[in-house]
Design a protein around this motif. Structure first.
Motif, PDB file in Angstrom:
ATOM      1  N   GLU A   1      44.734  46.108  40.376  1.00 11.40           N
ATOM      2  CA  GLU A   1      45.232  46.343  41.741  1.00 11.40           C
ATOM      3  C   GLU A   1      44.116  46.137  42.768  1.00 11.40           C
ATOM      4  O   GLU A   1      44.317  45.563  43.834  1.00 11.40           O
ATOM      5  CB  GLU A   1      45.781  47.767  41.871  1.00 11.40           C
ATOM      6  N   LEU A   2      42.918  46.631  42.423  1.00  2.00           N
ATOM      7  CA  LEU A   2      41.774  46.484  43.331  1.00  2.00           C
ATOM      8  C   LEU A   2      41.312  45.034  43.385  1.00  2.00           C
ATOM      9  O   LEU A   2      40.876  44.548  44.434  1.00  2.00           O
ATOM     10  CB  LEU A   2      40.629  47.413  42.911  1.00  2.00           C
ATOM     11  N   MET A   3      41.415  44.345  42.259  1.00  2.00           N
ATOM     12  CA  MET A   3      41.074  42.909  42.216  1.00  2.00           C
ATOM     13  C   MET A   3      41.988  42.149  43.177  1.00  2.00           C
ATOM     14  O   MET A   3      41.548  41.301  43.947  1.00  2.00           O
ATOM     15  CB  MET A   3      41.256  42.353  40.797  1.00  2.00           C
ATOM     16  N   LYS A   4      43.263  42.499  43.103  1.00  2.00           N
ATOM     17  CA  LYS A   4      44.271  41.855  43.956  1.00  2.00           C
ATOM     18  C   LYS A   4      43.968  42.166  45.429  1.00  2.00           C
ATOM     19  O   LYS A   4      44.031  41.287  46.287  1.00  2.00           O
ATOM     20  CB  LYS A   4      45.662  42.372  43.560  1.00  2.00           C
ATOM     21  N   TYR A   5      43.641  43.422  45.698  1.00  2.00           N
ATOM     22  CA  TYR A   5      43.338  43.851  47.074  1.00  2.00           C
ATOM     23  C   TYR A   5      42.174  43.038  47.652  1.00  2.00           C
ATOM     24  O   TYR A   5      42.203  42.608  48.797  1.00  2.00           O
ATOM     25  CB  TYR A   5      43.002  45.352  47.064  1.00  2.00           C
ATOM     26  N   LEU A   6      41.158  42.828  46.807  1.00  2.48           N
ATOM     27  CA  LEU A   6      39.971  42.101  47.274  1.00  2.48           C
ATOM     28  C   LEU A   6      40.187  40.583  47.267  1.00  2.48           C
ATOM     29  O   LEU A   6      39.373  39.831  47.802  1.00  2.48           O
ATOM     30  CB  LEU A   6      38.766  42.454  46.399  1.00  2.48           C
ATOM     31  N   GLY A   7      41.267  40.146  46.633  1.00  4.84           N
ATOM     32  CA  GLY A   7      41.558  38.713  46.564  1.00  4.84           C
ATOM     33  C   GLY A   7      40.632  37.986  45.600  1.00  4.84           C
ATOM     34  O   GLY A   7      40.318  36.810  45.791  1.00  4.84           O
ATOM     35  N   LEU A   8      40.199  38.700  44.553  1.00  5.65           N
ATOM     36  CA  LEU A   8      39.293  38.093  43.570  1.00  5.65           C
ATOM     37  C   LEU A   8      40.113  37.523  42.409  1.00  5.65           C
ATOM     38  O   LEU A   8      41.048  38.177  41.935  1.00  5.65           O
ATOM     39  CB  LEU A   8      38.296  39.124  43.045  1.00  5.65           C
ATOM     40  N   LYS A   9      39.726  36.337  42.001  1.00  6.76           N
ATOM     41  CA  LYS A   9      40.486  35.711  40.910  1.00  6.76           C
ATOM     42  C   LYS A   9      39.834  35.960  39.562  1.00  6.76           C
ATOM     43  O   LYS A   9      40.499  36.192  38.562  1.00  6.76           O
ATOM     44  CB  LYS A   9      40.626  34.213  41.179  1.00  6.76           C
ATOM     45  N   ALA A  10      38.505  35.893  39.529  1.00  2.93           N
ATOM     46  CA  ALA A  10      37.807  36.069  38.246  1.00  2.93           C
ATOM     47  C   ALA A  10      37.068  37.403  38.230  1.00  2.93           C
ATOM     48  O   ALA A  10      36.571  37.856  39.258  1.00  2.93           O
ATOM     49  CB  ALA A  10      36.822  34.925  38.047  1.00  2.93           C
ATOM     50  N   ALA A  11      37.037  38.026  37.066  1.00  5.75           N
ATOM     51  CA  ALA A  11      36.355  39.324  36.917  1.00  5.75           C
ATOM     52  C   ALA A  11      34.848  39.118  36.813  1.00  5.75           C
ATOM     53  O   ALA A  11      34.243  39.313  35.772  1.00  5.75           O
ATOM     54  CB  ALA A  11      36.895  40.053  35.694  1.00  5.75           C
ATOM     55  N   GLN A  12      34.269  38.671  37.899  1.00  7.31           N
ATOM     56  CA  GLN A  12      32.817  38.474  37.901  1.00  7.31           C
ATOM     57  C   GLN A  12      32.219  38.975  39.225  1.00  7.31           C
ATOM     58  O   GLN A  12      32.945  39.237  40.172  1.00  7.31           O
ATOM     59  CB  GLN A  12      32.474  36.998  37.693  1.00  7.31           C
ATOM     60  N   ASP A  13      30.887  39.116  39.231  1.00  2.00           N
ATOM     61  CA  ASP A  13      30.221  39.646  40.425  1.00  2.00           C
ATOM     62  C   ASP A  13      30.603  38.820  41.659  1.00  2.00           C
ATOM     63  O   ASP A  13      30.853  37.618  41.574  1.00  2.00           O
ATOM     64  CB  ASP A  13      28.697  39.587  40.242  1.00  2.00           C
ATOM     65  N   PHE A  14      30.643  39.477  42.803  1.00  2.00           N
ATOM     66  CA  PHE A  14      31.021  38.787  44.035  1.00  2.00           C
ATOM     67  C   PHE A  14      30.216  39.336  45.206  1.00  2.00           C
ATOM     68  O   PHE A  14      29.577  40.387  45.103  1.00  2.00           O
ATOM     69  CB  PHE A  14      32.539  38.940  44.290  1.00  2.00           C
ATOM     70  N   THR A  15      30.268  38.613  46.319  1.00  2.00           N
ATOM     71  CA  THR A  15      29.581  39.069  47.536  1.00  2.00           C
ATOM     72  C   THR A  15      30.646  39.403  48.597  1.00  2.00           C
ATOM     73  O   THR A  15      31.806  38.991  48.469  1.00  2.00           O
ATOM     74  CB  THR A  15      28.626  37.991  48.087  1.00  2.00           C
ATOM     75  N   ILE A  16      30.247  40.106  49.620  1.00  2.00           N
ATOM     76  CA  ILE A  16      31.200  40.553  50.651  1.00  2.00           C
ATOM     77  C   ILE A  16      31.988  39.377  51.269  1.00  2.00           C
ATOM     78  O   ILE A  16      33.212  39.464  51.396  1.00  2.00           O
ATOM     79  CB  ILE A  16      30.470  41.373  51.756  1.00  2.00           C
ATOM     80  N   PRO A  17      31.336  38.250  51.633  1.00  2.00           N
ATOM     81  CA  PRO A  17      32.115  37.166  52.253  1.00  2.00           C
ATOM     82  C   PRO A  17      33.146  36.533  51.307  1.00  2.00           C
ATOM     83  O   PRO A  17      33.999  35.767  51.755  1.00  2.00           O
ATOM     84  CB  PRO A  17      31.044  36.129  52.649  1.00  2.00           C
ATOM     85  N   GLN A  18      33.078  36.856  50.020  1.00  2.00           N
ATOM     86  CA  GLN A  18      34.071  36.317  49.089  1.00  2.00           C
ATOM     87  C   GLN A  18      35.368  37.135  49.084  1.00  2.00           C
ATOM     88  O   GLN A  18      36.357  36.736  48.480  1.00  2.00           O
ATOM     89  CB  GLN A  18      33.483  36.265  47.672  1.00  2.00           C
TER      90      GLN A  18
END
Lengths: 189, 209
Positions: free
Chosen positions: A46-63
């Motif tokens: 659910e949080l992945m979806k909220y952040l709009g992340l596709k892959a379960a890997q490290d990310f930065t704020i602008p992503q």
């Protein structure tokens, strides 16, 4: 005399050496950009979806998939952050209940000096549903000038994933509605 | 020329040293993720020797009993909890210092964890009651007693072996079971706050027995 001139260069170097280090510990400024804050992808889909992340890997704020990201720098151990938690929850509810805002404005919290366990305690205690990230070793905290808590940073994300800090201030948001109005004004500048 | 250079050299070296010291203080001044609640009222002692005492108590043995005055006025005796509650003792080094000022506010929001493990918490420092009164008021309402080991100075801390050579205590945690036996002792780097997980894990372990 020559030796004095030669040594002047050495003195200048010695004076300036600490500057890059000090520069790295300055709080983020409005109009500037964030240091490279790397966050671990949450395990909750659910949080992945909220952040709009596709892959379960490290990310930065602008992503993060948003036009504006609000970052709350907090600590489970901070009395003001504890007191502020219901107001931040009210802000999150206000955003998610607004159909025009909910996909544009995202909220994340970074717990400085907090372990994953401590973040979970804070989350459960105050029934927080937006993503919280642990900064147990103060790595992020050092990058943002070791600010006191709570501290809020507002970041405008452009379609090309470049970004600009529009708000950076120590202290609570106090009133969710007024804070949102202010962010809206700042993002239009 | 030689004299000019020597004076110049001394002055410049002094300036560089001052510049670096100021720079260093700027880098370390607001570390620890300190809460805004304390504003500029926290004294930063800098990095201290991690541990500066030797434990005088042993896990498995009876914990030394003590009676200390609390901030709310009444005296608290360790043995009054015998047969009723597990007791967690949290020694923090000193009031109005960076790490200590955040540790107990964290414990403030986990009363349920202590209750679920049939435990109470006693917070102790070597500060006087008036100092503790002013300091803990910044933390919001604490659900646990805060005790002063001020006079005779640090007597309880010394009995447990956590009194440092400069008169403050270590950052230490002790868990004492309902029979008054010491079941867990934690003394580590005074400069770091112990992860709450450590304490909770030990409490759950004890409660499961």
């Amino acid at each position: 005399m020559k030796s004095v001139f030669l040594s002047t260069g050495v003195w200048i170097c010695l004076f300036l050496l600490p500057y890059p280090v000090l520069g790295a510990t300055t709080p983020p400024e409005a109009g500037g950009v964030l240091p490279e804050i790397i966050l671990e992808a949450p395990s909750d889909p659910e949080l992945m979806k909220y952040l709009g992340l596709k892959a379960a890997q490290d990310f930065t704020i602008p992503q993060i998939k948003a036009e504006i990201v609000i970052i709350e720098i907090f600590s489970m151990y901070c009395p003001h952050c504890q007191k502020e938690a219901p107001t931040v929850n009210a802000l999150f509810t206000k955003i998610t209940n607004d159909a025009k805002l909910k996909d544009k404005l995202k909220l994340v919290g970074i717990g400085v000096g907090n372990s994953g366990f401590e973040i979970d305690v804070f989350r459960k205690n105050y029934k927080i549903t937006f993503p919280l990230f642990a900064d147990g070793d103060f790595k992020i905290h050092k990058m943002i000038g070791e600010v006191r808590t709570p501290y809020f940073i507002g970041v405008k994300i452009n379609p090309d994933r470049t970004h600009r800090i529009i708000y950076s201030k120590l202290g609570g948001i106090k009133d969710a509605g007024k804070f949102l109005d202010m962010l809206r004004r700042l993002s239009e500048k | 020329m030689y004299k000019f250079s020597e004076t110049f050299l001394k002055r410049e070296i002094a300036l560089i040293i001052i510049f670096w010291v100021v720079g260093f203080l700027m880098m370390t001044g607001s570390a620890f993720g300190l809460s805004e609640v304390y504003k500029d009222n926290i004294y930063d002692p800098g990095k201290l020797k991690p541990v500066d005492s030797t434990l005088k108590v042993k896990v498995g043995e009876k914990a030394p009993d003590f009676t200390l005055p609390s901030v709310v006025g009444k005296k608290i005796t360790l043995s009054q909890f015998k047969g009723q509650k597990n007791v967690v003792i949290s020694f923090v080094p000193a009031a109005w210092t960076p790490v200590c000022s955040d540790q107990w506010p964290g414990y403030k929001i986990v009363e349920d964890i202590f209750k679920n493990n049939d435990a109470i918490l006693l917070g102790i420092t070597v500060d006087s009651i008036p100092t503790l009164f002013a300091w803990t008021r910044q933390m919001g309402k604490l659900w646990f007693p805060v005790l002063s080991d001020f006079w005779p100075h640090g007597q309880v801390a010394d009995r447990y072996g956590v009194l440092r050579s400069d008169g403050i205590s270590e950052r230490a945690l002790f868990i004492i079971d309902k029979q008054g036996v010491l079941r867990y002792a934690y003394v580590d780097d005074i400069n770091k706050r112990p992860d709450l997980k450590l304490l909770v894990t030990e409490l759950r372990k004890l409660n499961a027995q």
